[in-house]
Motif scaffolding. Structure first.
Motif, short mmCIF file in Angstrom:
data_model
loop_
_atom_site.label_atom_id
_atom_site.label_comp_id
_atom_site.label_asym_id
_atom_site.label_seq_id
_atom_site.Cartn_x
_atom_site.Cartn_y
_atom_site.Cartn_z
N MET A 38 0.82 -1.19 0.00
CA MET A 38 0.00 0.00 0.00
C MET A 38 0.87 1.25 0.00
N ASN A 39 1.91 1.29 0.79
CA ASN A 39 2.80 2.44 0.87
C ASN A 39 3.55 2.64 -0.44
N SER A 40 3.93 1.55 -1.09
CA SER A 40 4.61 1.64 -2.38
C SER A 40 3.68 2.23 -3.44
N GLU A 41 2.43 1.87 -3.37
CA GLU A 41 1.45 2.39 -4.32
C GLU A 41 1.24 3.89 -4.12
N THR A 42 1.21 4.33 -2.88
CA THR A 42 1.06 5.75 -2.57
C THR A 42 2.29 6.53 -3.03
N ASP A 43 3.47 5.98 -2.80
CA ASP A 43 4.70 6.64 -3.23
C ASP A 43 4.74 6.75 -4.76
N GLU A 44 4.27 5.72 -5.45
CA GLU A 44 4.26 5.76 -6.91
C GLU A 44 3.28 6.82 -7.41
N GLN A 45 2.12 6.92 -6.77
CA GLN A 45 1.13 7.93 -7.15
C GLN A 45 1.68 9.34 -6.87
N ASN A 46 2.36 9.51 -5.75
CA ASN A 46 2.96 10.81 -5.44
C ASN A 46 4.04 11.19 -6.46
N ALA A 47 4.81 10.20 -6.89
CA ALA A 47 5.85 10.44 -7.89
C ALA A 47 5.23 10.87 -9.21
N ILE A 48 4.11 10.26 -9.57
CA ILE A 48 3.43 10.62 -10.82
C ILE A 48 2.91 12.05 -10.73
N ILE A 49 2.34 12.40 -9.59
CA ILE A 49 1.82 13.76 -9.41
C ILE A 49 2.94 14.79 -9.49
N ILE A 50 4.06 14.49 -8.85
CA ILE A 50 5.20 15.41 -8.89
C ILE A 50 5.74 15.53 -10.31
N ASN A 51 5.75 14.42 -11.06
CA ASN A 51 6.19 14.49 -12.46
C ASN A 51 5.24 15.33 -13.30
N GLU A 52 3.94 15.24 -13.02
CA GLU A 52 2.97 16.08 -13.73
C GLU A 52 3.26 17.56 -13.48
N VAL A 53 3.51 17.90 -12.23
CA VAL A 53 3.80 19.29 -11.89
C VAL A 53 5.10 19.73 -12.54
N GLN A 54 6.10 18.88 -12.57
CA GLN A 54 7.36 19.22 -13.21
C GLN A 54 7.16 19.46 -14.71
#
Length: 110
Positions: free
Chosen positions: A1-17
């Motif tokens: 579950m934590n890995s899935e949340t980290d992956e989603q956060n990484a995608i969001i940060i990449n979108e902002v970048q």
């Protein structure tokens, strides 16, 4: 579950970048528009400064095309500046929407 949340956060940060990179490109276009605007202003100031050395009626055949070229450059630079400002506002809205959708990451996003 934590890995899935980290992956989603990484995608969001990449979108902002990605949005910020697009905004940086719009800033570069605006800088180009401002530089293009400086050229006709410089030409006109030189013409005004040296106007006592020539008679306008004798060089009218040169001044009309030069004036048309300067007007075209002013119009092109205005287009570039306005287009980049509109796009930057759109990118700011996108970043704001991402911050609202993901409030836990909003504090890290500019």
């Amino acid at each position: 579950m934590n890995s899935e949340t980290d992956e989603q956060n990484a995608i969001i940060i990449n979108e902002v970048q990605l949005v910020l990179a697009e905004k940086r490109t719009s800033l570069a276009v605006m800088r180009t528009g401002i530089a293009v605007l400086a050229l006709p202003l410089s030409v006109m100031s030189v013409l005004i400064a040296t106007s006592k050395y020539y008679d306008v009626l004798h060089v009218l055949h040169l001044l009309i095309p030069l004036g048309a070229l300067c007007a075209a450059l002013v119009a092109f630079s205005a287009y570039l500046i306005i287009r980049s400002m509109i796009r930057m506002l759109r990118y700011d809205r996108l970043i704001h929407e991402i911050k609202l959708q993901h409030s836990d990451l909003g504090k890290f996003i500019a």
